[in-house]
Design an enzyme around this catalytic site. Structure first.
Site, PDB file in Angstrom:
ATOM      1  N   PHE A 232      -8.342   1.072  -0.938  1.00 42.46           N
ATOM      2  CA  PHE A 232      -9.175   0.054  -1.598  1.00 42.46           C
ATOM      3  C   PHE A 232      -8.478  -0.616  -2.783  1.00 42.46           C
ATOM      4  O   PHE A 232      -9.125  -1.303  -3.556  1.00 42.46           O
ATOM      5  CB  PHE A 232     -10.507   0.684  -2.037  1.00 42.46           C
ATOM      6  CG  PHE A 232     -11.273   1.264  -0.875  1.00 42.46           C
ATOM      7  CD1 PHE A 232     -11.997   0.443  -0.027  1.00 42.46           C
ATOM      8  CD2 PHE A 232     -11.227   2.624  -0.602  1.00 42.46           C
ATOM      9  CE1 PHE A 232     -12.684   0.966   1.065  1.00 42.46           C
ATOM     10  CE2 PHE A 232     -11.911   3.167   0.487  1.00 42.46           C
ATOM     11  CZ  PHE A 232     -12.639   2.332   1.322  1.00 42.46           C
ATOM     12  N   LEU A 233      -7.156  -0.394  -2.919  1.00 39.95           N
ATOM     13  CA  LEU A 233      -6.476  -1.000  -4.077  1.00 39.95           C
ATOM     14  C   LEU A 233      -6.439  -2.519  -3.966  1.00 39.95           C
ATOM     15  O   LEU A 233      -6.584  -3.093  -2.880  1.00 39.95           O
ATOM     16  CB  LEU A 233      -5.056  -0.444  -4.227  1.00 39.95           C
ATOM     17  CG  LEU A 233      -4.018  -0.655  -3.127  1.00 39.95           C
ATOM     18  CD1 LEU A 233      -3.496  -2.076  -3.065  1.00 39.95           C
ATOM     19  CD2 LEU A 233      -2.864   0.290  -3.335  1.00 39.95           C
ATOM     20  N   ARG A 234      -6.265  -3.171  -5.130  1.00 34.19           N
ATOM     21  CA  ARG A 234      -6.112  -4.626  -5.161  1.00 34.19           C
ATOM     22  C   ARG A 234      -4.702  -4.930  -5.656  1.00 34.19           C
ATOM     23  O   ARG A 234      -4.252  -4.329  -6.651  1.00 34.19           O
ATOM     24  CB  ARG A 234      -7.120  -5.252  -6.137  1.00 34.19           C
ATOM     25  CG  ARG A 234      -8.571  -5.053  -5.771  1.00 34.19           C
ATOM     26  CD  ARG A 234      -9.457  -5.246  -6.997  1.00 34.19           C
ATOM     27  NE  ARG A 234      -9.130  -4.287  -8.055  1.00 34.19           N
ATOM     28  CZ  ARG A 234      -9.644  -4.322  -9.286  1.00 34.19           C
ATOM     29  NH1 ARG A 234     -10.487  -5.269  -9.632  1.00 34.19           N
ATOM     30  NH2 ARG A 234      -9.299  -3.421 -10.193  1.00 34.19           N
TER      31      ARG A 234
ATOM     32  N   CYS B 187      -5.480  -9.501   3.038  1.00 32.73           N
ATOM     33  CA  CYS B 187      -6.598  -8.678   3.516  1.00 32.73           C
ATOM     34  C   CYS B 187      -7.851  -9.460   3.894  1.00 32.73           C
ATOM     35  O   CYS B 187      -8.279  -9.408   5.047  1.00 32.73           O
ATOM     36  CB  CYS B 187      -6.936  -7.612   2.479  1.00 32.73           C
ATOM     37  SG  CYS B 187      -5.622  -6.405   2.293  1.00 32.73           S
TER      38      CYS B 187
ATOM     39  N   LYS C  14     -14.261   0.267   5.472  1.00 31.47           N
ATOM     40  CA  LYS C  14     -13.207  -0.610   4.933  1.00 31.47           C
ATOM     41  C   LYS C  14     -13.480  -2.080   5.270  1.00 31.47           C
ATOM     42  O   LYS C  14     -13.424  -2.958   4.398  1.00 31.47           O
ATOM     43  CB  LYS C  14     -11.842  -0.168   5.488  1.00 31.47           C
ATOM     44  CG  LYS C  14     -10.675  -1.043   5.070  1.00 31.47           C
ATOM     45  CD  LYS C  14     -10.448  -1.066   3.571  1.00 31.47           C
ATOM     46  CE  LYS C  14      -9.604  -2.245   3.171  1.00 31.47           C
ATOM     47  NZ  LYS C  14      -9.467  -2.417   1.738  1.00 31.47           N
TER      48      LYS C  14
ATOM     49  N   LYS D 261      -7.853 -11.846   7.126  1.00 35.66           N
ATOM     50  CA  LYS D 261      -7.618 -11.149   8.409  1.00 35.66           C
ATOM     51  C   LYS D 261      -8.689 -10.084   8.678  1.00 35.66           C
ATOM     52  O   LYS D 261      -9.037  -9.838   9.830  1.00 35.66           O
ATOM     53  CB  LYS D 261      -6.207 -10.541   8.458  1.00 35.66           C
ATOM     54  CG  LYS D 261      -6.045  -9.282   7.646  1.00 35.66           C
ATOM     55  CD  LYS D 261      -4.999  -8.341   8.213  1.00 35.66           C
ATOM     56  CE  LYS D 261      -4.716  -7.182   7.293  1.00 35.66           C
ATOM     57  NZ  LYS D 261      -5.559  -6.021   7.423  1.00 35.66           N
TER      58      LYS D 261
ATOM     59  N   ARG E  95       0.757 -14.389   1.295  1.00 38.56           N
ATOM     60  CA  ARG E  95       0.075 -14.394   2.599  1.00 38.56           C
ATOM     61  C   ARG E  95      -1.299 -15.049   2.467  1.00 38.56           C
ATOM     62  O   ARG E  95      -2.093 -14.662   1.623  1.00 38.56           O
ATOM     63  CB  ARG E  95      -0.052 -12.951   3.138  1.00 38.56           C
ATOM     64  CG  ARG E  95       1.282 -12.395   3.617  1.00 38.56           C
ATOM     65  CD  ARG E  95       1.180 -10.961   4.109  1.00 38.56           C
ATOM     66  NE  ARG E  95       1.139  -9.992   3.040  1.00 38.56           N
ATOM     67  CZ  ARG E  95       1.169  -8.667   3.207  1.00 38.56           C
ATOM     68  NH1 ARG E  95       1.226  -8.157   4.428  1.00 38.56           N
ATOM     69  NH2 ARG E  95       1.134  -7.848   2.183  1.00 38.56           N
TER      70      ARG E  95
ATOM     71  N   VAL F 129       0.830  -1.211   0.000  1.00 40.07           N
ATOM     72  CA  VAL F 129       0.000   0.000   0.000  1.00 40.07           C
ATOM     73  C   VAL F 129       0.866   1.263   0.000  1.00 40.07           C
ATOM     74  O   VAL F 129       0.695   2.153  -0.840  1.00 40.07           O
ATOM     75  CB  VAL F 129      -0.964  -0.006   1.213  1.00 40.07           C
ATOM     76  CG1 VAL F 129      -1.604   1.350   1.419  1.00 40.07           C
ATOM     77  CG2 VAL F 129      -2.039  -1.066   1.006  1.00 40.07           C
TER      78      VAL F 129
HETATM   79  P1  NAD Z   1       2.991  -4.725   4.149  1.00 46.16           P
HETATM   80  O1  NAD Z   1       3.228  -5.725   5.193  1.00 46.16           O
HETATM   81  O2  NAD Z   1       3.272  -5.064   2.717  1.00 46.16           O
HETATM   82  O3  NAD Z   1       3.844  -3.405   4.455  1.00 46.16           O
HETATM   83  C1  NAD Z   1       3.896  -2.807   5.712  1.00 46.16           C
HETATM   84  C2  NAD Z   1       5.260  -2.119   5.828  1.00 46.16           C
HETATM   85  O4  NAD Z   1       5.278  -1.364   7.034  1.00 46.16           O
HETATM   86  C3  NAD Z   1       6.420  -3.102   5.916  1.00 46.16           C
HETATM   87  O5  NAD Z   1       7.371  -2.785   4.921  1.00 46.16           O
HETATM   88  C4  NAD Z   1       6.997  -2.868   7.321  1.00 46.16           C
HETATM   89  O6  NAD Z   1       8.394  -3.038   7.380  1.00 46.16           O
HETATM   90  C5  NAD Z   1       6.594  -1.431   7.576  1.00 46.16           C
HETATM   91  N1  NAD Z   1       6.530  -1.053   8.997  1.00 46.16           N
HETATM   92  C6  NAD Z   1       6.042  -1.758  10.039  1.00 46.16           C
HETATM   93  N2  NAD Z   1       6.134  -1.048  11.170  1.00 46.16           N
HETATM   94  C7  NAD Z   1       6.690   0.146  10.845  1.00 46.16           C
HETATM   95  C8  NAD Z   1       7.041   1.318  11.577  1.00 46.16           C
HETATM   96  N3  NAD Z   1       6.794   1.421  12.871  1.00 46.16           N
HETATM   97  N4  NAD Z   1       7.608   2.343  10.908  1.00 46.16           N
HETATM   98  C9  NAD Z   1       7.842   2.255   9.590  1.00 46.16           C
HETATM   99  N5  NAD Z   1       7.535   1.186   8.834  1.00 46.16           N
HETATM  100  C10 NAD Z   1       6.966   0.137   9.452  1.00 46.16           C
HETATM  101  O7  NAD Z   1       1.483  -4.251   4.312  1.00 46.16           O
HETATM  102  P2  NAD Z   1       0.474  -3.781   3.167  1.00 46.16           P
HETATM  103  O8  NAD Z   1      -0.014  -4.956   2.411  1.00 46.16           O
HETATM  104  O9  NAD Z   1       1.071  -2.636   2.445  1.00 46.16           O
HETATM  105  O10 NAD Z   1      -0.761  -3.271   4.058  1.00 46.16           O
HETATM  106  C11 NAD Z   1      -0.670  -2.111   4.847  1.00 46.16           C
HETATM  107  C12 NAD Z   1      -2.045  -1.806   5.402  1.00 46.16           C
HETATM  108  O11 NAD Z   1      -2.956  -1.520   4.334  1.00 46.16           O
HETATM  109  C13 NAD Z   1      -2.685  -2.965   6.189  1.00 46.16           C
HETATM  110  O12 NAD Z   1      -3.451  -2.444   7.215  1.00 46.16           O
HETATM  111  C14 NAD Z   1      -3.586  -3.629   5.154  1.00 46.16           C
HETATM  112  O13 NAD Z   1      -4.658  -4.308   5.756  1.00 46.16           O
HETATM  113  C15 NAD Z   1      -4.063  -2.419   4.372  1.00 46.16           C
HETATM  114  N6  NAD Z   1      -4.437  -2.707   2.987  1.00 46.16           N
HETATM  115  C16 NAD Z   1      -3.707  -3.573   2.248  1.00 46.16           C
HETATM  116  C17 NAD Z   1      -4.062  -3.824   0.933  1.00 46.16           C
HETATM  117  C18 NAD Z   1      -3.286  -4.809   0.111  1.00 46.16           C
HETATM  118  O14 NAD Z   1      -3.789  -5.230  -0.938  1.00 46.16           O
HETATM  119  N7  NAD Z   1      -2.091  -5.207   0.507  1.00 46.16           N
HETATM  120  C19 NAD Z   1      -5.174  -3.173   0.376  1.00 46.16           C
HETATM  121  C20 NAD Z   1      -5.889  -2.265   1.161  1.00 46.16           C
HETATM  122  C21 NAD Z   1      -5.511  -2.038   2.475  1.00 46.16           C
END
Ligand code: NAD
Length: 479
Positions: free
Chosen positions: A195-197, A305, A249, A308, A373, A54
């Site tokens: 909301f990206l995929r 997503c 969300k 969880k 994941r 994201v």
């Molecule tokens: P991710 O695990 O790919 O990335 C999270 C990043 O945050 C990691 O690189 C980690 O090292 C970093 N991080 C953790 N703690 C930190 C801190 N204290 N300071 C700085 N960096 C830190 O996660 P993601 O898939 O990008 O998802 C992020 C959020 O967005 C989640 O809540 C997820 O549910 C939500 N989300 C994800 C998606 C998706 O498709 N992946 C879509 C919509 C929403």
């Protein structure tokens, strides 16, 4: 060399040639080459904390539309890769976007959270919120980021929570920032769900169906409008309260997961009743009350997503004294579905897999990403590695990730290698490359059983060629 590696190398060469010196100063210190970050004195429009799927897409996208953005992470390996022009995630188009915007000096990467926060007007929290051991969202990374923001709050800032968080998190984050910031700290806290995929993340970012901004601050909304520019004009902008944004969300992800679980159960019915699910869903999709998206049967939903978020919403409902009957059965149904390919395998080949070669095609939870994941392939491999089968696996991009989880699997370098000498093939991800099986399978000396959980092959055609085939919801076409 595969396409991904080739592209990464090319990006690295171009990146180092054109932009490295602009972001870093090379100095010789006791014969050691040292990179001195000299960009941190700059002012940024936005800093994004968390450079995952994201944060990286958001940061690159905001840079592309003209903002000066710094993306931050505590994982120095990720930041090193990014500063060398290599994306730590596989997402179509992301490296081109990074290259373009680092070269034009709109996009920077750093581990220095403190200075970057101080020098930014808008701070976005995009850290992970994985499922905790109790099923609730683990908010430790959110709280840690909030504390760092509080400690470095030197002027008014708009602080946005992009991560998916339970109802009321905005209040806890507000308190953490207040408690850790210097006196008279001034900020607005916005809940800004994403909301990206994965796999189409860049397209989704530039073509939102809607935007949700949770805040009661007009000032914050106006600042965000100037940052998101046309992206906020392109689609309906819903300005709601913080808890409403948080609820939206989870509601959307849980509803989509429910739709998938429902179609999977219907597909299982079709299998037993001799009906073709694809004809059923084709008609359902024409009904505007239902819509055509997320009506595809398969081996269960996965990814970082849906599982969880449904689980987290179950816990949220319980906290608010609501019995989450539907969502609990969605999770149960999905657990069952993740093993359906194995049930079909045992039915066709027998329970004893000793000396049998089983090939798994597709390891990522969906095509277009290297994210494994909660991928259904993981559940299948978990069971197969306990058997005495010889397991082969192939995925165009996700092998390095799966190798870290299951080392005993024989990972193959190509589709051809993966399917040769196999007793059974299970297709678990809908990679386009797998349609090449129509050309490759007839050339094999040994005909494997084929279980196509993603409905990408012409099963009737394969059956005519003498293959034993099976599917989810289309078994009537296989018998
Ligand atoms: P991710 O695990 O790919 O990335 C999270 C990043 O945050 C990691 O690189 C980690 O090292 C970093 N991080 C953790 N703690 C930190 C801190 N204290 N300071 C700085 N960096 C830190 O996660 P993601 O898939 O990008 O998802 C992020 C959020 O967005 C989640 O809540 C997820 O549910 C939500 N989300 C994800 C998606 C998706 O498709 N992946 C879509 C919509 C929403």
């Amino acid at each position: 060399m595969n396409q991904y590696l080739k592209k990464s190398l090319l990006s690295f060469i171009i990146f180092t040639t054109f932009s490295y010196e602009s972001a870093y100063q090379l100095s010789d210190n006791n014969n050691n080459i040292e990179f001195v970050d000299k960009e941190l004195s700059k002012n940024y429009d936005v800093c994004v904390i968390g450079t995952g799927y994201v944060g990286l897409v958001l940061g690159s996208g905001l840079a592309e539309i003209g903002n000066k953005v710094i993306c931050l992470d505590i994982d120095s390996n990720k930041i090193d890769l990014l500063n060398n022009g290599v994306s730590p995630i596989f997402e179509p188009g992301i490296e081109d976007l990074i290259l373009k915007n680092t070269t034009s000096r709109n996009l920077y990467f750093s581990c220095n959270l403190a200075d970057s926060i101080k020098n930014s007007q808008v701070v976005v929290i995009a850290v992970g919120t994985p499922q905790g051991p109790d099923g609730k969202a683990d908010l430790s990374a959110i709280y840690s980021a909030a504390e760092t923001i509080g400690k470095n709050l030197n002027s008014y800032k708009v602080i946005c929570i992009k991560s998916t968080v339970p109802i009321g998190t905005w209040q806890k984050v507000t308190k953490i920032i207040r408690d850790s910031c210097p006196e008279n700290c001034d900020f607005d806290l916005v809940s800004l769900p994403e909301f990206l995929r994965e796999g189409t993340a860049i397209y989704d970012s530039f073509n939102p169906s809607y935007n949700v901004v949770g805040t009661n601050s007009e000032k914050a909304v106006n600042i965000l409008k100037s940052i998101f520019k046309d992206l906020f004009n392109k689609a309906p902008l819903l300005i709601v309260s913080n808890p409403t944004a948080e609820t939206i969300k989870y509601s959307i992800n849980s509803f989509l997961a429910t739709k998938i679980a429902f179609i999977n159960e219907l597909a299982n019915l079709c299998d037993n009743a001799g009906v073709d699910i694809s004809e059923v869903t084709k008609c359902m999709a024409l009904d505007h009350r239902i819509g055509k998206e997320y009506l595809k049967q398969g081996p269960g939903f996965g990814g970082s997503c849906f599982p969880k978020d449904v689980q987290a919403l179950i816990k949220i409902m319980e906290e608010y004294n609501v019995e989450p009957k539907i969502l609990k059965s969605v999770m149960d149904s999905n657990e069952y579905q993740k093993r359906i390919a194995l049930k079909k395998l045992y039915h066709l080949i027998g329970q004893d897999l000793k000396n049998k070669t089983i090939t798994i095609l597709g390891l990522a939870f969906k095509s277009g990403t290297n994210d494994i994941r909660n991928s259904p392939a993981k559940d299948i491999l978990e069971e197969l590695v306990k058997s005495e089968a010889n397991i082969k696996a192939y995925d165009p991009v996700a092998i390095p990730e799966m190798r870290r989880v299951f080392s005993k699997v024989n990972y193959c370098n190509s589709l051809e290698e993966a399917i040769s000498n196999s007793d059974a093939i299970i297709i678990v991800t809908e990679w386009k490359e797998f349609t090449e099986l129509h050309d490759l399978l007839p050339k094999l000396d040994k005909k494997p059983i084929i279980i196509d959980t993603k409905d990408i092959l012409n099963l009737e055609h394969l059956k005519e060629q003498g293959f034993i085939v099976d599917s989810i919801g289309r078994s009537c076409k296989c018998k």
